[in-house]
Design a protein around this motif. Structure first.
Motif, PDB file in Angstrom:
ATOM      1  N   ASN A 195       0.977  -1.197   0.134  1.00 28.99           N
ATOM      2  CA  ASN A 195       0.099  -0.030   0.187  1.00 28.99           C
ATOM      3  C   ASN A 195       0.887   1.287   0.233  1.00 28.99           C
ATOM      4  O   ASN A 195       2.049   1.323  -0.162  1.00 28.99           O
ATOM      5  N   GLU A 196       0.335   2.347   0.322  1.00 31.43           N
ATOM      6  CA  GLU A 196       1.269   3.630   0.085  1.00 31.43           C
ATOM      7  C   GLU A 196       2.165   3.668   1.279  1.00 31.43           C
ATOM      8  O   GLU A 196       3.141   4.641   1.008  1.00 31.43           O
ATOM      9  N   ASP A 197       2.025   3.096   2.214  1.00 34.33           N
ATOM     10  CA  ASP A 197       3.137   3.015   3.358  1.00 34.33           C
ATOM     11  C   ASP A 197       3.956   1.852   3.377  1.00 34.33           C
ATOM     12  O   ASP A 197       4.786   1.857   4.459  1.00 34.33           O
ATOM     13  N   VAL A 198       3.748   0.926   2.651  1.00 30.59           N
ATOM     14  CA  VAL A 198       4.358  -0.375   3.022  1.00 30.59           C
ATOM     15  C   VAL A 198       5.041  -0.745   1.536  1.00 30.59           C
ATOM     16  O   VAL A 198       4.263  -1.116   0.556  1.00 30.59           O
ATOM     17  N   ASN A 199       6.378  -1.046   1.556  1.00 32.02           N
ATOM     18  CA  ASN A 199       7.111  -1.762   0.278  1.00 32.02           C
ATOM     19  C   ASN A 199       7.651  -3.184   1.008  1.00 32.02           C
ATOM     20  O   ASN A 199       8.130  -3.358   1.847  1.00 32.02           O
ATOM     21  N   TYR A 200       7.565  -3.987  -0.408  1.00 35.88           N
ATOM     22  CA  TYR A 200       8.299  -5.252   0.026  1.00 35.88           C
ATOM     23  C   TYR A 200       9.367  -5.719  -0.893  1.00 35.88           C
ATOM     24  O   TYR A 200       9.513  -5.043  -1.813  1.00 35.88           O
ATOM     25  N   ARG A 201      10.190  -6.688  -0.538  1.00 38.77           N
ATOM     26  CA  ARG A 201      10.982  -7.058  -1.395  1.00 38.77           C
ATOM     27  C   ARG A 201      11.349  -8.508  -0.890  1.00 38.77           C
ATOM     28  O   ARG A 201      11.562  -9.000   0.196  1.00 38.77           O
ATOM     29  N   VAL A 202      11.583  -9.726  -1.949  1.00 34.23           N
ATOM     30  CA  VAL A 202      11.505 -10.979  -1.404  1.00 34.23           C
ATOM     31  C   VAL A 202      12.583 -11.563  -2.552  1.00 34.23           C
ATOM     32  O   VAL A 202      12.389 -11.259  -3.831  1.00 34.23           O
ATOM     33  N   ILE A 203      13.670 -12.118  -2.102  1.00 32.44           N
ATOM     34  CA  ILE A 203      14.755 -12.471  -2.987  1.00 32.44           C
ATOM     35  C   ILE A 203      14.980 -14.020  -2.594  1.00 32.44           C
ATOM     36  O   ILE A 203      14.976 -14.490  -1.471  1.00 32.44           O
ATOM     37  N   THR A 204      14.864 -15.038  -3.555  1.00 30.69           N
ATOM     38  CA  THR A 204      14.847 -16.300  -3.312  1.00 30.69           C
ATOM     39  C   THR A 204      16.063 -17.108  -4.402  1.00 30.69           C
ATOM     40  O   THR A 204      15.931 -16.289  -5.570  1.00 30.69           O
ATOM     41  N   LYS A 205      16.674 -17.995  -3.871  1.00 35.49           N
ATOM     42  CA  LYS A 205      17.547 -18.633  -4.997  1.00 35.49           C
ATOM     43  C   LYS A 205      18.033 -20.056  -4.625  1.00 35.49           C
ATOM     44  O   LYS A 205      17.785 -20.366  -3.360  1.00 35.49           O
ATOM     45  N   PHE A 223      16.914 -17.442   0.942  1.00 37.43           N
ATOM     46  CA  PHE A 223      15.410 -16.861   1.052  1.00 37.43           C
ATOM     47  C   PHE A 223      15.616 -15.604   1.880  1.00 37.43           C
ATOM     48  O   PHE A 223      16.154 -15.425   3.135  1.00 37.43           O
ATOM     49  N   ALA A 224      15.452 -14.535   1.282  1.00 36.91           N
ATOM     50  CA  ALA A 224      15.837 -13.189   1.920  1.00 36.91           C
ATOM     51  C   ALA A 224      14.487 -12.014   1.519  1.00 36.91           C
ATOM     52  O   ALA A 224      14.483 -11.431   0.672  1.00 36.91           O
ATOM     53  N   PRO A 225      13.536 -12.234   2.506  1.00 39.16           N
ATOM     54  CA  PRO A 225      12.459 -11.073   2.441  1.00 39.16           C
ATOM     55  C   PRO A 225      12.706  -9.901   3.288  1.00 39.16           C
ATOM     56  O   PRO A 225      13.237 -10.121   4.334  1.00 39.16           O
ATOM     57  N   SER A 226      12.082  -8.815   2.967  1.00 43.99           N
ATOM     58  CA  SER A 226      12.400  -7.587   3.680  1.00 43.99           C
ATOM     59  C   SER A 226      11.007  -6.697   3.379  1.00 43.99           C
ATOM     60  O   SER A 226      10.506  -6.700   2.149  1.00 43.99           O
TER      61      SER A 226
END
Length: 706
Positions: A195-205, A223-226
């Motif tokens: 939403n306008e106040d929350v950004n995400y990122r997920v990295i998997t390999k 597995f690296a979520p943030s």
């Protein structure tokens, strides 16, 4: 060895930990593509200053390696990423050993890596976390002593990894890679706004490949979520996790110098030679990092940044090492050992900064308190193992039931406790075209080993304090030229004692550095001259036993470093790095005065030329070629012989498939080759421990962004 870490912090540490807000500040500005993310926004802090001062404005040498450079060269580890930087000699244990990111900076070995400004907790044994390049946005190499901001650190400098942060615009990249040594890899990187106040990122390999040494394998799961949470207009919270499971990470054993660097009466060994045993070759590592970062703008003058990370890691290893090579120069006598290690720890860094003016001077004052706590449980066993014929090897000789660990006297089961508290202050002053920087730090460091170590009671205990500082000045001319000068100090607590029971002293170092930076019209360059003097260096005791050590008086490193980046045309870009250094043991009482330490070449030169056509039939393609030269190095501390110099060639080709059809929008392919001419080269710790450099390797990857 599953135990809860008993945190028993000092009152100061309790005060630090009681601060409820957790830190960071990641840039939330959008980017056009995932690999070109702006990291110098609101909350980014320069590695060299912990402020927003740009590298070209900082009166100390810094090298920045961007994500674009990492992808273009096709690197697969932090150690590989450092290949083209000045002042750095990397991959110290050859091409078959990849479980540790080891490197030498300005003549001093370094195994400390920072991630987002906090050091990865390393127990100085075999349990060192690694950060996969899939999670890296850029790498910053800070040259010279850094203790004023970061506490204990080798004097040559440090490497700080900036991880990928959540972004507000939605982007996803899926990449599949195939390569030599049966490499198979798939990764996913997705980011966007919830939403306008929350950004995400997920990295998997997930990746798998054979190792360079015969019988060896490499496996990894990541597995690296943030997530970034905008708590208010003035407060940004980042929560992040990094989980990595390495079921198998190649080999660690070395080869003798005869058959590698030196000639052998039986011929030369091949670059995939292996001195271990497949029945006793295991390295399993699991790492979990939990982080929280918060940036809060208190008012127009003051801001607060806190960075916290918890570490949980374990590693189990079965390995062999050589004890001697028989007169036939083919029979290698060995011992087998195992290590079982578990680490738990915490890092916290609190930064309070203020920006204000006094008359015509602009001040950026930084006040910080950081805390580090590590507990690591270590078990070690050692036993005689069957010898191996290097030229007609049987890799399946060891039987676990035949290993007599009880008879060795090396049985160990002990706990390492490490705790450090640091208080630092810094003032960055801008006065017209001048930039001045001054800082000081006080550290309290405690270290202990308890339990049984090598069959005896562990008695090591350190309780040391240290003050370190630095000052620097830089002047910015209007034509883009910026000369600078600085003085900086560093320290390293030294564990253990000599054979007479005398505790070792803290090792300290001082650096004088001067240089000039230039930035104008697509041309960036930096020329630096430095001298570092390190005191109380620990080395082997020539009059003691195998494991006895002493502290020699002094080691001096001095040299010149040149880095440049030039856009030759709109399509062609050139980068180059030159290192000339003279590293010498200048005071010593064991016969090595005047010698050069291992892993320190006097000359290094690298250059990378990239070509990206903007017109014609090759539009959408990209080409890159690099040359790396590393000069002669010493085989051992006694300087009994040299390891030959070597020159390597790397290649890279990429293509945007959207140029073929609009249906392929977002799809691209890349082909890269390292050591394209398959040059054979070596590194050595001493005459009994040498390694082949990395063989020629290639990989082809397909990437789809949407």
């Amino acid at each position: 060895m599953k135990r809860v870490l008993p945190f028993r912090p000092t009152l100061l540490a309790v005060a630090i930990a009681s601060v409820t807000s957790y830190s960071y500040a990641a840039d939330t500005q959008s980017a056009d593509v995932l690999e070109t993310i702006e990291v110098t926004g609101q909350t980014y802090r320069n590695t060299a200053t912990k402020t927003q001062l740009d590298p070209e404005e900082t009166p100390q040498a810094i090298t920045i390696i961007t994500n674009e450079e990492l992808e273009e060269k096709g690197v697969s580890s932090v150690a590989e990423a450092l290949r083209y930087a000045s002042g750095v000699n990397t991959e110290l244990r050859g091409g078959a050993v990849n479980r540790l990111d080891l490197f030498n900076l300005r003549g001093f070995s370094n195994d400390t890596i920072l991630v987002d400004g906090l050091p990865l907790l390393y127990n100085d044994w075999n349990l060192q976390p690694q950060i996969d390049v899939a999670a890296i946005e850029q790498i910053e190499i800070f040259k010279g002593p850094t203790s004023t901001l970061y506490g204990e650190m080798p004097p040559g400098g440090m490497v700080n990894i900036i991880t990928k942060a959540p972004q507000s615009s939605s982007k996803t990249a899926l990449e599949v890679t195939l390569g030599s040594d049966n490499k198979k890899e798939v990764s996913l990187d997705t980011t966007g706004a919830i939403n306008e106040d929350v950004n995400y990122r997920v990295i998997t390999k997930a990746s798998q490949s054979d190792g360079q040494a015969v019988t060896s394998e490499n496996e990894r799961i990541l597995f690296a979520p943030s997530v970034d949470i905008k708590l208010s207009e003035d407060t940004l919270l980042n929560l992040n996790m990094y989980y990595q499971n390495d079921p198998s990470m190649g080999v660690y054993s070395a080869l003798p110098s005869k058959g590698t660097v030196y000639s052998n009466i039986n011929g030369q060994l091949s670059s995939d030679a292996y001195a271990g045993d497949a029945n006793w070759e295991t390295y399993e590592r699991e790492v979990l990092l939990l982080g929280a970062k918060l940036d809060h703008q208190i008012n127009d003058t003051w801001s607060f940044l806190q960075n916290t990370r918890f570490t949980f890691a374990d590693a189990y290893q079965e390995n062999t090492y050589s004890t001697s090579l028989d007169a036939d120069e083919r029979t290698l006598n060995r011992r087998a050992y195992l290590t079982d290690e578990e680490s738990k720890g915490i890092n916290i860094d609190n930064q309070l900064s203020a920006t204000f003016d006094t008359d015509s001077a602009e001040h950026n004052v930084l006040i910080g308190v950081d805390y580090l706590k590590l507990e690591s449980d270590i078990k070690y066993e050692d036993a005689v193992a069957p010898s191996i014929d290097l030229f007609s090897p049987n890799y399946y000789q060891i039987s676990v039931s035949d290993l007599d660990f009880a008879a060795s006297g090396y049985t160990s089961d002990f706990t390492i406790d490490k705790e450090q508290v640091g208080l630092y202050v810094q003032d960055q002053i801008r006065l017209d075209n001048w930039v001045f920087l001054a800082g000081a730090r006080y550290d309290q460091y405690e270290y202990s080993e308890t339990g049984t170590k090598y069959g005896a009671e562990a008695t090591t205990s350190i309780d040391q304090s240290q003050i370190s500082g630095r000052v620097g000045a830089l002047y910015e001319f209007d034509n883009g030229l910026s000369p600078f000068v600085n003085y900086a100090q560093s320290f390293e607590p030294v564990s253990g004692s000599d054979k007479d029971g005398n505790a070792f002293d803290t090792s300290t170092a001082d650096q004088w550095e001067t240089g000039v930076k230039y930035q104008s019209n697509g041309f960036n360059a930096g020329l630096t001259a430095f001298q570092i003097v390190k005191s109380n260096v620990k080395t082997n005791d020539p009059d003691g036993g195998t494991y006895d050590q002493i502290q020699v008086g002094e080691v001096r490193s001095r040299g010149l470093e040149l880095e440049l980046q030039k856009s030759l045309t709109a399509e062609i870009n050139l980068t180059a790095a030159l290192t000339l250094q003279d590293v010498e043991v200048t005071k010593d009482n064991s016969g090595i005065q005047g010698n050069t330490p291992i892993w320190t070449p006097e000359k290094q030169l690298s250059t990378w030329l990239s070509y990206q056509p903007t017109s014609g039939s090759l539009v959408g393609a990209s080409f890159g070629t690099g040359i790396r030269y590393v000069g002669e190095m010493q085989v051992d501390a006694a300087n009994s012989a040299t390891v030959p110099s070597y020159t390597l060639v790397d290649l890279s080709v990429g293509y945007d498939l959207a140029q073929l059809s609009a249906d392929w929008q977002g799809a691209s392919v890349k082909f890269s080759v390292a050591n394209a001419l398959d040059e054979e080269y070596y590194t050595c710790y001493d005459t009994s421990n040498c390694w082949f450099g990395a063989d020629r390797s290639f990989e082809i990857s397909g990437r789809y962004e949407f």
